[in-house]
Design a protein around this motif. Structure first.
Motif, PDB file in Angstrom:
ATOM      1  N   GLN A 125       0.835  -1.204   0.000  1.00 29.08           N
ATOM      2  CA  GLN A 125       0.000   0.000   0.000  1.00 29.08           C
ATOM      3  C   GLN A 125       0.874   1.260   0.000  1.00 29.08           C
ATOM      4  N   VAL A 158      -9.896  10.947  -5.252  1.00 30.18           N
ATOM      5  CA  VAL A 158      -9.321   9.700  -4.728  1.00 30.18           C
ATOM      6  C   VAL A 158      -9.673   9.532  -3.257  1.00 30.18           C
ATOM      7  N   SER A 167     -11.941   6.613  -1.766  1.00 32.10           N
ATOM      8  CA  SER A 167     -11.304   5.719  -0.797  1.00 32.10           C
ATOM      9  C   SER A 167     -12.263   5.413   0.352  1.00 32.10           C
ATOM     10  N   GLY A 215     -14.485   2.842  -0.952  1.00 33.71           N
ATOM     11  CA  GLY A 215     -13.769   1.568  -0.986  1.00 33.71           C
ATOM     12  C   GLY A 215     -13.677   0.921   0.378  1.00 33.71           C
ATOM     13  N   SER A 216     -13.523   1.741   1.415  1.00 29.27           N
ATOM     14  CA  SER A 216     -13.468   1.208   2.773  1.00 29.27           C
ATOM     15  C   SER A 216     -14.780   0.538   3.158  1.00 29.27           C
ATOM     16  N   ILE A 271      -5.478  -2.019  -6.458  1.00 36.20           N
ATOM     17  CA  ILE A 271      -4.534  -0.889  -6.501  1.00 36.20           C
ATOM     18  C   ILE A 271      -3.440  -1.142  -7.536  1.00 36.20           C
ATOM     19  N   TYR A 323      -8.209   3.239  -8.709  1.00 34.73           N
ATOM     20  CA  TYR A 323      -7.174   3.275  -7.681  1.00 34.73           C
ATOM     21  C   TYR A 323      -7.738   3.732  -6.339  1.00 34.73           C
ATOM     22  N   GLY A 324      -8.578   4.780  -6.346  1.00 33.65           N
ATOM     23  CA  GLY A 324      -9.144   5.289  -5.106  1.00 33.65           C
ATOM     24  C   GLY A 324      -9.981   4.258  -4.372  1.00 33.65           C
ATOM     25  N   VAL A 364      -7.552   1.819  -2.802  1.00 29.51           N
ATOM     26  CA  VAL A 364      -6.826   2.359  -1.653  1.00 29.51           C
ATOM     27  C   VAL A 364      -7.643   2.216  -0.373  1.00 29.51           C
ATOM     28  N   GLY A 365      -8.911   2.633  -0.442  1.00 29.53           N
ATOM     29  CA  GLY A 365      -9.753   2.544   0.740  1.00 29.53           C
ATOM     30  C   GLY A 365      -9.965   1.108   1.196  1.00 29.53           C
ATOM     31  N   ASP A 377      -6.690  -0.150   2.852  1.00 25.54           N
ATOM     32  CA  ASP A 377      -6.528   0.417   4.192  1.00 25.54           C
ATOM     33  C   ASP A 377      -7.400  -0.329   5.206  1.00 25.54           C
ATOM     34  N   TYR A 396      -9.931   9.355   5.452  1.00 30.33           N
ATOM     35  CA  TYR A 396     -10.066  10.172   4.251  1.00 30.33           C
ATOM     36  C   TYR A 396     -10.738  11.509   4.539  1.00 30.33           C
TER      37      TYR A 396
END
Length: 383
Positions: free
Chosen positions: A18, A50, A54, A57-58, A81, A104-105, A108-109, A112, A336
């Motif tokens: 990451q 992003v 994210s 994404g989380s 990612i 990508y965003g 990323v989330g 994480d 974020y």
């Protein structure tokens, strides 16, 4: 090497990748601007996008963890990612570049959230604090990613090729590591039950700490070099040392923090770390010369960097085991929000030619963490 040690290294690989991918992309921002003719405002909008995605994404990682497992969530996220990095590299137009950053965003989330879900499970299996060292490997990945970006720029390796290499490494390493992830499925009463039964108080309390930390962290990432150059008249070769010093302090904090937590407990370490971080920020604000500011940034990283890993560990201990993964995914959104707040507020002050006052903002917000320190002890962490 025992099975548990192999699992620890596998999860650590997720943290490392990451940091590596993030730095390999972000530190090549000048190449992205030149390639697509994007100005600072356009790049800022992409980075904000992003950050927002994210958070989405989380949440998605929490859904996957509930329905499958956090192991599946992290494996898919790491591949995402890698794919995002590849797409950013080969995008031929600005709209497709934005689309690549969307991918990508989201990844990323999800990474994480997934890496912290896995990290707290490994810590529980060890029976002592190891979360800080996981986050330390994120910092190592970030440093190596930045060095890689500098190297490919020096040898003039095409942008697409440089990120293709990063994508290949990420895909291979994550696929190999995924076989050792902790494959445990849990049930979240907040999503599958009749009501929102997830205890929200610890999510909000420790989420506040995460938000404050990442607001300061993002502000330093974005504006420390500019601060040294424009406010303290540092040369272009000296100014980047501000962020380097901050990351150096973070490395010491995270790789040494677990040992201190085992001896003193999480709550005292939060108090000490926050106080040290405030001393560092005050030094940055009043610094008369670049050298003093660089020392201040080092001290800031030394104090504050321990807060994020201890927050995830404390949350894991404070919620029912069956809701742990989704609780982490929800709290991770604060990451974020903090990034947007830090970049926005500090950026607004910096853009108004008040660079020194820009770092007063984290100096004022970080003390909020002191009010939460007792909660870290109450979480009854297995350290």
């Amino acid at each position: 090497m025992s099975d548990l040690q192999r699992t620890r290294w596998a999860v650590a690989t997720g943290f490392f990748l990451q940091g590596l991918v993030f730095a390999a992309i972000v530190t090549q921002a000048p190449r992205i601007k030149d390639r697509f003719g994007i100005d600072d405002g356009g790049l800022t909008l992409i980075l904000v996008l992003v950050a927002v995605l994210s958070g989405v994404g989380s949440v998605l990682a929490g859904l996957v963890a509930e329905r499958r497992s956090s192991a599946v969530a992290l494996r898919v996220a790491l591949l995402t990612i890698g794919a995002g990095a590849l797409l950013v590299g080969i995008a031929p137009t600005v709209p497709l570049l934005v689309g690549a950053f969307v991918v990508y965003g989201l990844g990323v989330g999800a990474v994480d959230a997934g890496m912290n879900m896995q990290g707290v499970r490994v810590q529980e299996a060890y029976g002592r604090s190891i979360m800080a060292s996981f986050h330390g490997l994120w910092s190592v990945g970030g440093i190596l990613g930045a060095l890689y970006a500098a190297g490919v720029a020096e040898v003039d390796l095409p942008f697409a090729a440089s990120l293709a290499v990063v994508a290949l490494v990420t895909g291979a390493a994550s696929t190999a590591a995924a076989t050792r992830f902790v494959d445990v499925r849990e049930h979240d009463p907040g999503l599958s039950g009749a009501g929102l039964d997830l205890p929200w108080r610890p999510v909000l309390v420790f989420g506040l700490v995460v938000l404050v930390f990442y607001a300061a962290d993002t502000g330093i990432l974005t504006w420390s070099t500019v601060y040294l150059e424009d406010a303290l008249d540092a040369s272009t070769s000296i100014a980047p040392l501000a962020y380097g010093a901050y990351q150096g302090g973070a490395l010491v904090s995270r790789f040494g923090g677990d040992l201190v937590v085992r001896r003193l407990g999480a709550a005292p370490v939060v108090l000490i770390g926050t106080t040290v971080g405030l001393v560092g920020l005050l030094t940055v604000v009043v610094s008369p010369a670049p050298a003093v500011a660089i020392i201040g940034f080092f001290v800031t990283g030394l104090g504050l960097a321990i807060l994020a890993p201890l927050s995830f560990a404390a949350l894991a201990a404070a919620v029912p085991p069956g809701a742990r993964d989704v609780a982490i995914a929800r709290m991770n959104i604060a990451n974020y929000l903090g990034a947007i707040m830090g970049g926005g507020l500090i950026g607004a002050a910096a853009s108004a030619d008040h660079l020194r006052w820009a770092f007063v903002i984290p100096l004022v917000t970080v003390p909020v963490v002191l009010l939460t320190a007792r909660s870290f002890g109450a979480a009854r962490q297995r350290l």
